[in-house]
Write a protein that holds these residues in place. Structure first.
Motif, PDB file in Angstrom:
ATOM      1  N   UNK A 105      16.838  72.150   7.870  1.00 52.51           N
ATOM      2  CA  UNK A 105      17.476  71.177   7.134  1.00 52.51           C
ATOM      3  C   UNK A 105      17.649  69.851   8.153  1.00 52.51           C
ATOM      4  N   UNK A 106      18.332  68.801   7.398  1.00 51.54           N
ATOM      5  CA  UNK A 106      18.787  67.741   8.155  1.00 51.54           C
ATOM      6  C   UNK A 106      20.042  68.054   8.788  1.00 51.54           C
ATOM      7  N   UNK A 107      20.758  68.824   8.202  1.00 57.07           N
ATOM      8  CA  UNK A 107      22.380  69.615   8.564  1.00 57.07           C
ATOM      9  C   UNK A 107      21.937  70.380   9.746  1.00 57.07           C
ATOM     10  N   UNK A 108      21.140  71.111   9.856  1.00 54.95           N
ATOM     11  CA  UNK A 108      20.847  72.013  10.944  1.00 54.95           C
ATOM     12  C   UNK A 108      20.546  71.299  12.180  1.00 54.95           C
ATOM     13  N   UNK A 109      19.406  70.356  11.944  1.00 52.91           N
ATOM     14  CA  UNK A 109      19.075  69.433  12.942  1.00 52.91           C
ATOM     15  C   UNK A 109      20.096  68.387  13.587  1.00 52.91           C
ATOM     16  N   UNK A 110      21.006  68.225  12.566  1.00 49.58           N
ATOM     17  CA  UNK A 110      22.139  67.191  13.213  1.00 49.58           C
ATOM     18  C   UNK A 110      23.240  68.067  13.999  1.00 49.58           C
ATOM     19  N   UNK A 111      23.152  69.572  13.721  1.00 46.89           N
ATOM     20  CA  UNK A 111      23.992  70.238  14.576  1.00 46.89           C
ATOM     21  C   UNK A 111      23.301  70.542  15.921  1.00 46.89           C
ATOM     22  N   UNK A 112      22.044  70.559  16.123  1.00 49.37           N
ATOM     23  CA  UNK A 112      21.384  70.849  17.120  1.00 49.37           C
ATOM     24  C   UNK A 112      21.555  69.643  17.984  1.00 49.37           C
ATOM     25  N   UNK A 113      21.358  68.268  17.533  1.00 49.59           N
ATOM     26  CA  UNK A 113      21.580  67.263  18.033  1.00 49.59           C
ATOM     27  C   UNK A 113      23.113  66.917  18.822  1.00 49.59           C
ATOM     28  N   UNK A 114      23.921  67.467  18.232  1.00 46.84           N
ATOM     29  CA  UNK A 114      25.418  67.617  18.712  1.00 46.84           C
ATOM     30  C   UNK A 114      25.577  68.632  19.592  1.00 46.84           C
ATOM     31  N   UNK A 115      24.705  69.693  19.617  1.00 51.27           N
ATOM     32  CA  UNK A 115      24.708  70.822  20.613  1.00 51.27           C
ATOM     33  C   UNK A 115      24.205  70.002  21.853  1.00 51.27           C
ATOM     34  N   UNK A 116      23.169  69.394  21.716  1.00 54.98           N
ATOM     35  CA  UNK A 116      22.502  68.583  22.980  1.00 54.98           C
ATOM     36  C   UNK A 116      23.452  67.912  23.747  1.00 54.98           C
ATOM     37  N   UNK A 117      24.333  67.159  22.922  1.00 52.86           N
ATOM     38  CA  UNK A 117      25.160  66.188  23.629  1.00 52.86           C
ATOM     39  C   UNK A 117      26.138  67.030  24.306  1.00 52.86           C
ATOM     40  N   UNK A 118      26.862  68.122  23.577  1.00 56.18           N
ATOM     41  CA  UNK A 118      27.862  68.788  23.962  1.00 56.18           C
ATOM     42  C   UNK A 118      27.658  69.714  25.212  1.00 56.18           C
TER      43      UNK A 118
END
Length: 692
Positions: A105-118
Motif C-alpha cells: 500500500x501507499x501507507x506502507x511505502x510512506x512508512x518505509x520512506x520515513x524509516x529511511x530518513x530516520x
C-alpha cells in the motif's frame, strides 16, 4: 575497497535470480559478497546455501539481522511481509533491496520512506526493466529531441497463470499480494511506462474477475493521462494463453515498440520513423547505449555504484511511489466508477491504506463467481452466499476460507488454507471474529507472537513436534527455535451445511510433522447458532484426533516441560490490543492474571473497544464429556488478552496408537460487558443448544 556484505531473506525462486546476479557482480567488480541467507523452511535454505556457497544461514529475518552484519539486505519473501522486514533491516543499519511490489500500500511505502530518513539508510526497489540498454536508448532518443513529443502509448502485460498457480496459499489475495495482475505482474511494465512518460494526472480504470477463483482481479484495463500531454492504455491479464509484454510509444516523428515476455534485449525493440525523419531518428537511436539486458544484474550494478557515492540507489522509494500510486489509482477508479487523480489518493482515501479500498464489487455475495467446487467427494456450497439476508449465511471462498454471516454482516472468516510460513506452524484459524453488533474481538499475527491468529486449535507439544508456532520450551534450556514446527493440513470437507438458523461444517485434516510424517488424522467440526435475545452468538467446536503415528504420543505444554504458568495448548483465543487490561470472569467472580491456572467449567473475558468506548464479552465453556472437565485455564489480561481452555496445562495426556482424542468446546460472543451471572447464563444457553 571492501566488498559490501549481502544477506538474502527468503530463498525461493526470485532469491536465486538475486544470487546469480550478485555472483556475477562479485566476479566483475568484487564489490559484493553474499555472506548470509535466511528462510523459515530449513530444507529450502540448505539447498540455496549449498548452491551459492553461503556460509551463514539463519532460521528467520530477525536472526539474520542480529547476526550477519550485512551491509545490504535483499528481501525476496512474499510481498505481504516486505514492509516490516525492510523497516527492521533499516533499523539494524542495513541498506535494503526489495523485490516488487515494494509494499502492499501507499501507507506502507510512506512508512518505509520515513524509516529511511530516520535510520539514514537507503531502500532500492527492484525495477530491472529501467536498466536495459533499450530503455536507456529510448530516453536518449527523447532527450535528443529527434522524436518530438510523446503522444500515445500502450502498456500491455498479457500473461497466463492457471488456477493451480493461484491455489498456492498466499497468491490471489489482497492481504498477501496487495492485488492481482495490476499489482503483481504488470507493475514492471507500468514502471517502465512511467519512467518514460513521467507523472500521470488522471486515470480511468476497469477491473474484472474473468476466469480465476481469487480474491483479486485477473484482468484490468486503464486509460491514463500524463502531465506532458500524452495518453496511454494499460492492460494487465493473467488469462491470456498467448503471453506477451508489449510497450508502444508513438511520438510526433517515430513509433518505438518493445515486445518481450519477462525481460528484453536490444533485439526486442523496433523503431519506425515517420516519413522524412528516417535518418535523424536512426542516428539518434543507434548512438544510444547498447548490449545490456533488462535483468537484475544491470540494476544491482547501479545500486552499488550509488551506495559507493553516498546517493540514493535506483529505483528509489520516491520513484516507486509514483508507480504504486498509479496502481492504487487504477483500483480506485475501477471500484469507484470514476476518474481518479493522484491527489485523490492521500491518507483520507481507503485506497491509501490498502489497494482494495472499501472492497471490489465482487466482494458482495451476489457478484461472486457462481460455481461449485468438489472437495473430498463433497460438493461444497457455491461461492455465493446462502441465506444471506435473513438469518445465517455461509460463503465458501474456494481453497481459502469459509465465511459465516448473520443478516448479511460477517461474523467470522475461517481460513482453512493459511499461507503463513512453516515457523508459525500453519493451521486453520477463525479471524476476524465480530459480535452481532459488528465489533472486532480478535487479532491476527500480532508482532509479539505472530503465530497467534484469532481462535485456533493450537497445540504446543505433540510428542516432540510443535503445532503452536515459534520456539519450543526445552526443559533446563528455555525457549529454543527447533526444527520441529508442524502443519495442520486441510484435506477436505465432509460437509458444509447452512440454514437460516444454523451453520454446520465438518472438516478433515492431517497433522504433518516437520519431517513430513503424518502423526494424526483429524475430523473437526464447528456449528454456529445465534441468540438474538441475548445479543450473542455461539461457536461450538469439536475435534476427534486419531493417532496414526504407529506409537503413543503425549500431549503437553511448556508447563509440563518445566515452565511455570505457561500451560497454553488447546483452543486458543487472542484478543485485540484494546482488550489489554480487560476483566476475566469466572463462576466465582471477576479478576485478572491471577486467575491463571484456575479450574472451572467456563471462563469469560470482557474487553473494551477503541473509538466507540463500547465493550464485548466472550465466554469459553468446556463440554462435560471432555476427559479434563472441568479444565484448567490459561488466561492473560494484562499485557495482552488471551484465553485457552488447557487440557494439558500441567499434566501430559498420552494417546495410544490408533486411539482418538476427542474434545468439545463452546465460545459465546456477546455485545456489551457481562457480569458473572450473565456469563453463566450464556454458558448455560450454549450448552442447551449444542448438538454433536
Amino acid at each position: 575497497m571492501t566488498a559490501y556484505r549481502v544477506g538474502i531473506v527468503g530463498t525461493g525462486a526470485i532469491a536465486r535470480t538475486h544470487a546469480l546476479a550478485l555472483r556475477r557482480l562479485a566476479e566483475e567488480t568484487g564489490d559484493v559478497a553474499l555472506v548470509a541467507a535466511a528462510d523459515t523452511d530449513p530444507g529450502r535454505l540448505s539447498v540455496f546455501a549449498a548452491e551459492f556457497e553461503v556460509a551463514a544461514v539463519y532460521p528467520d529475518a530477525e536472526a539474520l539481522l542480529a547476526g550477519a552484519g550485512a551491509d545490504i539486505v535483499h528481501i525476496c519473501t512474499p510481498p505481504g511481509v516486505h514492509e516490516p522486514m525492510a523497516r527492521a533491516a533499516l533499523e539494524a543499519g542495513s541498506h535494503v533491496v526489495v523485490e516488487k511490489p515494494a509494499t502492499l500500500s501507499l501507507a506502507d511505502l510512506d512508512r518505509l520512506i520515513d524509516a529511511e530518513e530516520k535510520y539514514g539508510r537507503f531502500v532500492a526497489t527492484v525495477s530491472q526493466h529501467r536498466f536495459g540498454s533499450g530503455a536507456r536508448r529510448l530516453q536518449h532518443l527523447m532527450r535528443s529531441g529527434a522524436a518530438g513529443r510523446p503522444l500515445l502509448a500502450r502498456c500491455d502485460t498479457t500473461w497466463f497463470r492457471d488456477q493451480a498457480y493461484f491455489d498456492v496459499e498466499w497468491r490471489g489475495r489482497w492481504d498477501t499480494e496487495g492485488g492481482g495482475p495490476t499489482m503483481g505482474h504488470g507493475i514492471h511494465q507500468i514502471d517502465l511506462l512511467l519512467s518514460i512518460l513521467g507523472e500521470w494526472t488522471s486515470v480511468r480504470g476497469l477491473a474484472r474477475k474473468q476466469a480465476r477463483v481469487t480474491e483479486t482481479e485477473d484482468v484490468s484495463l486503464a486509460h491514463v493521462e500524463f502531465a506532458g500531454g500524452a495518453v496511454a492504455s494499460v492492460v494487465n491479464s493473467v488469462v491470456s494463453p498467448r503471453e506477451e509484454s508489449y510497450l508502444r510509444f508513438d511520438f510526433e516523428y517515430a513509433t518505438v515498440e518493445l515486445t518481450h515476455l519477462y525481460g528484453y534485449t536490444d533485439a526486442d525493440w523496433r523503431v519506425t520513423p515517420a516519413p522524412g525523419h528516417e535518418r535523424r531518428i536512426t542516428e539518434a537511436w543507434e548512438s544510444g547505449p547498447a548490449g545490456v539486458r533488462s535483468e537484475h544484474l544491470a540494476q544491482f550494478r547501479e545500486v552499488v555504484r550509488s551506495l559507493r557515492e553516498g546517493t540514493a540507489p535506483p529505483v528509489s522509494t520516491s520513484d516507486a511511489r509514483s508507480t504504486l500510486r498509479l496502481v492504487a489509482g487504477i483500483y480506485a477508479s475501477a471500484f469507484g466508477g470514476r476518474p481518479v487523480r493522484p491527489d485523490d489518493l492521500g491518507p483520507r482515501s481507503p485506497f491509501y491504506e490498502r489497494m482494495r479500498g472499501d472492497g471490489p464489487p465482487w466482494s458482495s455475495s451476489r457478484r461472486t463467481a457462481e460455481r461449485s467446487i468438489v472437495t473430498s467427494d463433497v460438493e461444497t456450497i457455491p461461492a455465493q452466499e446462502r441465506s444471506a439476508e435473513t438469518g445465517l449465511g455461509l460463503l465458501h471462498e474456494y481453497n481459502r476460507a469459509v465465511h459465516v454471516r448473520w443478516q448479511g454482516a460477517e461474523l467470522f472468516r475461517y481460513v482453512y488454507r493459511p499461507w503463513e510460513p512453516r515457523l508459525e506452524s500453519p493451521k486453520p484459524y477463525f479471524h476476524p471474529l465480530r459480535t452481532l453488533g459488528g465489533d472486532l474481538v480478535s487479532v491476527y499475527r500480532p508482532h509479539d507472537h505472530v503465530w497467534h491468529k484469532g481462535i485456533s486449535w493450537s497445540l504446543c507439544n505433540v510428542g516432540d513436534q510443535n503445532f503452536w508456532g515459534g520456539p519450543t520450551y526445552v526443559r533446563g534450556e528455555g525457549y529454543r527455535q527447533l526444527d520441529n514446527n508442524g502443519t495442520q493440513l486441510h484435506t477436505g470437507f465432509a460437509s458444509l451445511d447452512a440454514s437460516a438458523e444454523r451453520v454446520d461444517v465438518v472438516e478433515e485434516l492431517d497433522w504433518i510433522s516437520r519431517s513430513g510424517a503424518r502423526l494424526f488424522t483429524e475430523r473437526r467440526g464447528f456449528s454456529v447458532r445465534v441468540h438474538p435475545d441475548l445479543d450473542a452468538w455461539q461457536l461450538s467446536y469439536w475435534t476427534a484426533m486419531r493417532n496414526t503415528s504407529g506409537g503413543p504420543v503425549a500431549f503437553g505444554s511448556p508447563t509440563t516441560n518445566g515452565r511455570a504458568d505457561a500451560g497454553y495448548s488447546g483452543l486458543f483465543w487472542r484478543g485485540p490490543r484494546s482488550f489489554s487490561g480487560g476483566v476475566v470472569v469466572s463462576p466465582d467472580g471477576t479478576g485478572g492474571d491471577e486467575l491463571m491456572g484456575c479450574r472451572a467449567a467456563w471462563l469469560g473475558f470482557v474487553g473494551k473497544h477503541d473509538g466507540a468506548a463500547g465493550a464485548s464479552t466472550l465466554v469459553f465453556a468446556e463440554h462435560e464429556s471432555n476427559y479434563s472437565y472441568p479444565t484448567k485455564w490459561f488466561v492473560r489480561s494484562g499485557v495482552f488478552a488471551a484465553v485457552c481452555p488447557a487440557p494439558f496445562y500441567d499434566t501430559e495426556h498420552e494417546v495410544a496408537a490408533d486411539d482418538t482424542l476427542s474434545l468439545r468446546y463452546d465460545v459465546i460472543i456477546a455485545d456489551g460487558a457481562r457480569d458473572a451471572g450473565d456469563c453463566g447464563l450464556l454458558a448455560k444457553r450454549a450448552g442447551e443448544a449444542w448438538r454433536p
